[in-house]
Write a protein that holds these residues in place. Structure first.
Motif, PDB file in Angstrom:
ATOM      1  N   GLY A  18       0.684  -0.790  -0.248  1.00 16.63           N
ATOM      2  CA  GLY A  18      -0.293  -0.244   0.162  1.00 16.63           C
ATOM      3  C   GLY A  18       0.802   1.008  -0.070  1.00 16.63           C
ATOM      4  O   GLY A  18       1.235   1.467  -0.965  1.00 16.63           O
ATOM      5  N   ALA A  19       0.619   2.201   0.936  1.00 16.02           N
ATOM      6  CA  ALA A  19       1.551   3.488   1.433  1.00 16.02           C
ATOM      7  C   ALA A  19       2.909   2.620   1.217  1.00 16.02           C
ATOM      8  O   ALA A  19       4.100   4.502   0.534  1.00 16.02           O
ATOM      9  N   TYR A  20       3.480   1.637   1.369  1.00 13.66           N
ATOM     10  CA  TYR A  20       4.661   1.198   1.761  1.00 13.66           C
ATOM     11  C   TYR A  20       5.440   0.926   0.046  1.00 13.66           C
ATOM     12  O   TYR A  20       6.461   0.658   0.249  1.00 13.66           O
ATOM     13  N   GLY A  21       4.879   1.177  -0.841  1.00  8.58           N
ATOM     14  CA  GLY A  21       5.209   0.789  -1.744  1.00  8.58           C
ATOM     15  C   GLY A  21       5.467  -1.086  -1.581  1.00  8.58           C
ATOM     16  O   GLY A  21       4.697  -1.430  -1.699  1.00  8.58           O
ATOM     17  N   TYR A  22       6.522  -1.365  -2.255  1.00  6.13           N
ATOM     18  CA  TYR A  22       7.224  -2.648  -2.819  1.00  6.13           C
ATOM     19  C   TYR A  22       7.846  -2.603  -1.484  1.00  6.13           C
ATOM     20  O   TYR A  22       8.998  -1.505  -1.337  1.00  6.13           O
ATOM     21  N   ARG A  23       7.913  -3.428  -0.055  1.00  5.73           N
ATOM     22  CA  ARG A  23       7.954  -3.501   0.742  1.00  5.73           C
ATOM     23  C   ARG A  23       9.355  -5.040   1.169  1.00  5.73           C
ATOM     24  O   ARG A  23       8.757  -5.640   0.840  1.00  5.73           O
ATOM     25  N   THR A  24       9.805  -5.173   1.400  1.00  2.58           N
ATOM     26  CA  THR A  24      10.828  -5.978   2.197  1.00  2.58           C
ATOM     27  C   THR A  24      11.561  -6.364   3.722  1.00  2.58           C
ATOM     28  O   THR A  24      11.460  -5.221   4.055  1.00  2.58           O
ATOM     29  N   ILE A  25      10.576  -7.306   4.066  1.00  2.00           N
ATOM     30  CA  ILE A  25      10.652  -7.292   5.594  1.00  2.00           C
ATOM     31  C   ILE A  25      11.438  -8.652   5.925  1.00  2.00           C
ATOM     32  O   ILE A  25      11.730  -9.564   5.190  1.00  2.00           O
ATOM     33  N   LEU A  26      13.245  -7.995   6.439  1.00  2.76           N
ATOM     34  CA  LEU A  26      14.310  -8.682   6.830  1.00  2.76           C
ATOM     35  C   LEU A  26      14.052  -9.224   8.113  1.00  2.76           C
ATOM     36  O   LEU A  26      14.464  -8.198   8.994  1.00  2.76           O
ATOM     37  N   GLU A  27      13.977 -10.622   8.587  1.00  2.13           N
ATOM     38  CA  GLU A  27      13.697 -11.113  10.642  1.00  2.13           C
ATOM     39  C   GLU A  27      14.900 -11.265  10.410  1.00  2.13           C
ATOM     40  O   GLU A  27      15.992 -12.392   9.869  1.00  2.13           O
ATOM     41  N   LEU A  28      15.507 -10.863  11.908  1.00  2.00           N
ATOM     42  CA  LEU A  28      17.276 -11.453  11.813  1.00  2.00           C
ATOM     43  C   LEU A  28      17.078 -12.305  13.116  1.00  2.00           C
ATOM     44  O   LEU A  28      16.076 -12.717  13.588  1.00  2.00           O
ATOM     45  N   ASP A  29      17.961 -13.039  13.582  1.00  2.00           N
ATOM     46  CA  ASP A  29      17.642 -14.091  14.659  1.00  2.00           C
ATOM     47  C   ASP A  29      17.173 -13.608  15.648  1.00  2.00           C
ATOM     48  O   ASP A  29      17.251 -14.358  16.281  1.00  2.00           O
ATOM     49  N   ASP A  30      17.556 -12.305  16.592  1.00  2.00           N
ATOM     50  CA  ASP A  30      16.641 -11.565  17.768  1.00  2.00           C
ATOM     51  C   ASP A  30      15.116 -11.506  17.787  1.00  2.00           C
ATOM     52  O   ASP A  30      15.089 -10.801  18.341  1.00  2.00           O
ATOM     53  N   GLY A  31      15.162 -11.635  16.450  1.00  2.00           N
ATOM     54  CA  GLY A  31      13.004 -11.695  15.987  1.00  2.00           C
ATOM     55  C   GLY A  31      13.342  -9.835  16.045  1.00  2.00           C
ATOM     56  O   GLY A  31      12.027  -9.961  15.551  1.00  2.00           O
ATOM     57  N   THR A  32      14.187  -9.166  15.345  1.00  2.00           N
ATOM     58  CA  THR A  32      13.849  -7.912  15.020  1.00  2.00           C
ATOM     59  C   THR A  32      13.847  -8.026  13.489  1.00  2.00           C
ATOM     60  O   THR A  32      14.341  -8.452  12.535  1.00  2.00           O
ATOM     61  N   GLU A  33      12.714  -7.404  13.061  1.00  2.00           N
ATOM     62  CA  GLU A  33      12.180  -6.886  11.926  1.00  2.00           C
ATOM     63  C   GLU A  33      12.943  -5.439  10.999  1.00  2.00           C
ATOM     64  O   GLU A  33      12.723  -4.621  12.226  1.00  2.00           O
ATOM     65  N   LEU A  34      13.238  -5.484  10.298  1.00  2.00           N
ATOM     66  CA  LEU A  34      14.036  -4.458   9.272  1.00  2.00           C
ATOM     67  C   LEU A  34      12.798  -4.538   8.171  1.00  2.00           C
ATOM     68  O   LEU A  34      12.979  -4.729   7.227  1.00  2.00           O
TER      69      LEU A  34
ATOM     70  N   ASN B 223       3.734   5.719  -0.912  1.00  2.00           N
ATOM     71  CA  ASN B 223       3.443   7.215  -0.535  1.00  2.00           C
ATOM     72  C   ASN B 223       4.360   7.916  -0.417  1.00  2.00           C
ATOM     73  O   ASN B 223       4.896   7.868   0.195  1.00  2.00           O
ATOM     74  N   VAL B 224       5.389   8.688  -1.388  1.00  2.00           N
ATOM     75  CA  VAL B 224       6.296   9.367  -2.009  1.00  2.00           C
ATOM     76  C   VAL B 224       6.198  10.508  -2.763  1.00  2.00           C
ATOM     77  O   VAL B 224       5.507  11.247  -3.370  1.00  2.00           O
ATOM     78  N   THR B 225       7.414  11.246  -2.418  1.00  2.00           N
ATOM     79  CA  THR B 225       6.936  12.660  -3.212  1.00  2.00           C
ATOM     80  C   THR B 225       8.833  12.650  -3.717  1.00  2.00           C
ATOM     81  O   THR B 225       8.566  13.332  -4.628  1.00  2.00           O
ATOM     82  N   GLY B 226       9.176  11.272  -3.695  1.00  2.00           N
ATOM     83  CA  GLY B 226      10.763  11.615  -4.034  1.00  2.00           C
ATOM     84  C   GLY B 226      11.460   9.877  -4.059  1.00  2.00           C
ATOM     85  O   GLY B 226      10.870   9.271  -3.574  1.00  2.00           O
ATOM     86  N   ALA B 227      12.595  10.070  -5.353  1.00  2.00           N
ATOM     87  CA  ALA B 227      12.991   8.220  -4.890  1.00  2.00           C
ATOM     88  C   ALA B 227      13.964   7.975  -3.651  1.00  2.00           C
ATOM     89  O   ALA B 227      14.738   9.595  -3.383  1.00  2.00           O
ATOM     90  N   HIS B 228      13.904   7.779  -2.572  1.00  2.00           N
ATOM     91  CA  HIS B 228      14.249   7.281  -1.151  1.00  2.00           C
ATOM     92  C   HIS B 228      13.606   6.275  -0.520  1.00  2.00           C
ATOM     93  O   HIS B 228      12.560   5.456  -1.067  1.00  2.00           O
ATOM     94  N   LEU B 229      14.863   5.481   0.465  1.00  2.00           N
ATOM     95  CA  LEU B 229      14.380   4.790   0.454  1.00  2.00           C
ATOM     96  C   LEU B 229      13.959   4.158   2.280  1.00  2.00           C
ATOM     97  O   LEU B 229      14.378   5.136   3.319  1.00  2.00           O
ATOM     98  N   HIS B 230      12.605   4.248   2.992  1.00  2.00           N
ATOM     99  CA  HIS B 230      12.133   4.450   4.425  1.00  2.00           C
ATOM    100  C   HIS B 230      12.633   2.655   4.010  1.00  2.00           C
ATOM    101  O   HIS B 230      11.891   1.988   3.956  1.00  2.00           O
ATOM    102  N   LEU B 231      13.830   3.293   5.958  1.00  2.00           N
ATOM    103  CA  LEU B 231      13.371   2.186   6.818  1.00  2.00           C
ATOM    104  C   LEU B 231      13.003   2.352   8.407  1.00  2.00           C
ATOM    105  O   LEU B 231      13.297   3.062   8.714  1.00  2.00           O
ATOM    106  N   GLU B 232      12.434   0.618   8.611  1.00  2.00           N
ATOM    107  CA  GLU B 232      12.156   1.113   9.847  1.00  2.00           C
ATOM    108  C   GLU B 232      12.176   0.193  10.720  1.00  2.00           C
ATOM    109  O   GLU B 232      13.006  -1.508   9.914  1.00  2.00           O
ATOM    110  N   VAL B 233      12.527   0.250  12.160  1.00  2.00           N
ATOM    111  CA  VAL B 233      13.004  -1.186  12.398  1.00  2.00           C
ATOM    112  C   VAL B 233      11.911  -1.231  13.446  1.00  2.00           C
ATOM    113  O   VAL B 233      11.757  -0.900  14.649  1.00  2.00           O
ATOM    114  N   HIS B 234      11.381  -3.564  14.288  1.00  2.00           N
ATOM    115  CA  HIS B 234      10.929  -3.204  15.193  1.00  2.00           C
ATOM    116  C   HIS B 234      11.187  -4.821  15.240  1.00  2.00           C
ATOM    117  O   HIS B 234      11.083  -5.513  15.493  1.00  2.00           O
ATOM    118  N   PRO B 235      11.920  -4.237  16.696  1.00  2.00           N
ATOM    119  CA  PRO B 235      12.257  -4.965  17.410  1.00  2.00           C
ATOM    120  C   PRO B 235      11.109  -6.417  17.684  1.00  2.00           C
ATOM    121  O   PRO B 235      10.383  -5.416  18.711  1.00  2.00           O
TER     122      PRO B 235
END
Length: 361
Positions: free
Chosen positions: A283-299, A329-341
């Motif tokens: 949706g608003a995030y466009g194409y999104r990839t979620i990478l899960e680390l060994d400690d359960g943190t999601e990027l 939902n963007v105004t220009g080319a960029h990478l939007h990074l979020e961290v969810h422990p």
């Protein structure tokens, strides 16, 4: 009732015997009775002890002596004993050995009419009389020329007072010295305590500093080690949006991630090794990839122009997982990074999290 006749009176015959002129043949036995004894009329005086006892005692003593002498004479007359002779000592030898009154100390000037004393008195000069007694004079007083007992007593009192004053002064001085020593000891102890506290504080500060430096060094080593296993998502970028930044363009009312502005198609790298949990449109995030680390943190990697991984794929640090784009939902080319422990829906600041992994932004 028989009565005796009055006391007989002896016939007086002038002679030189022991009975004072009475004829001893005219004496006869007399048995006194109440009728023959004339009662003594008048009040009997009772001697009271008190003032004047010496005078009364002398009078009584004199009367007693006379009575004793008379009784002795009567006893001699009745018993035929010879009279007791009383002899007075010759006082001429004693009186000859006594000094003249003028030679006595303090007396001669009183009874003599010495013209020198009179002249001195006429000239207004006071002549000190010699002391009447030398009682109480010690050999030391005599050596010092003191002849008056009162003056000697005064000198001894003054000497005792001076000794007591000296002792008092010594006590005061000793107390002052002890107080000074005590104060000096207290000051020395205070200085020593302050020095010890200062040294202890310096040691504590040095220890704390050393511990901080050791901790900093350990953290640096840890971050350096982590830096080898972590990396930034893009090599060349510009930060255009930070975490928590308010704005109406975000549905939550604030920015929930960190924006890395870069040209479209710039490679996006896996920050750390892990497993691809999700890859697709969001949706608003466009194409999104979620990478899960060994400690359960999601990027979360959002707004990609393309994705190069699939769900369940294992990736390593620095591996390309997609490319920068402007989808959603963007105004220009960029990478939007979020961290969810722990996969929590509420994220944390990606910039702080990356710094914690040894990355410098």
């Amino acid at each position: 009732m028989a009565s005796n006749r009055p006391a007989p009176q002896g016939a007086y015959v002038p002679n030189d015997d022991d009975f004072g002129g009475y004829d001893e043949n005219s004496w006869e036995e007399w048995n006194p009775t109440e009728e023959s004894i004339r009662p003594v009329r008048g009040r009997h005086r009772v001697h009271k002890r008190g003032g004047g006892g010496l005078a009364r005692s002398s009078t009584v003593l004199g009367v007693g002596v006379i009575a004793a002498v008379g009784a002795g004479g009567i006893a001699t007359a009745q018993g035929g004993k010879p009279p007791v002779s009383i002899e007075m000592p010759d006082m001429s030898a004693v009186t000859d050995s006594l000094p003249e009154a003028k030679s006595l100390p303090g007396v001669g000037s009183l009874i003599s009419g010495d013209s020198s004393d009179s002249a001195a008195a006429d000239n207004g000069v006071t002549v000190a009389a010699a002391p009447l007694s030398s009682a109480g004079l010690s050999s030391a007083d005599a050596e010092q020329g003191t002849t008056d007992a009162g003056e000697a007593l005064r000198a001894r009192i003054m000497e005792q007072a001076e000794n007591q004053q000296d002792q008092a002064d010594d006590a005061v001085q000793k107390a002052a010295e002890e107080a000074a020593v005590k104060q000096a000891a207290e000051q020395a102890a205070a200085k020593q305590s302050a020095a010890e506290k200062k040294i202890a504080a310096e040691k504590a500060a040095a220890k704390k500093k050393a511990e901080a430096e050791a901790k900093k060094k350990a953290e640096a080593e840890r971050l350096a080690k982590l830096a080898k296993s972590y990396t930034l998502p893009v090599a060349s970028y510009t930060l255009t949006g930070t975490f928590g930044q308010p704005g109406s363009m975000w549905s939550s009312g604030y920015h929930t991630g960190l924006d890395f502005a870069a040209p479209t198609g710039t490679p996006i790298k896996a920050i750390h090794s892990g497993t691809i949990k999700e890859a697709g449109w969001a949706g608003a995030y466009g194409y999104r990839t979620i990478l899960e680390l060994d400690d359960g943190t999601e990027l979360w990697f959002c707004h990609q122009s393309s994705m190069s991984v699939s769900v369940g794929q294992k990736v390593t640090t620095g591996e390309t997982i997609g490319r920068v784009g402007a989808t959603g939902n963007v105004t220009g080319a960029h990478l939007h990074l979020e961290v969810h422990p722990g996969g929590d829906s509420t994220g944390v600041d990606p910039a702080a999290w990356l710094r914690g992994k040894g990355q410098s932004l």
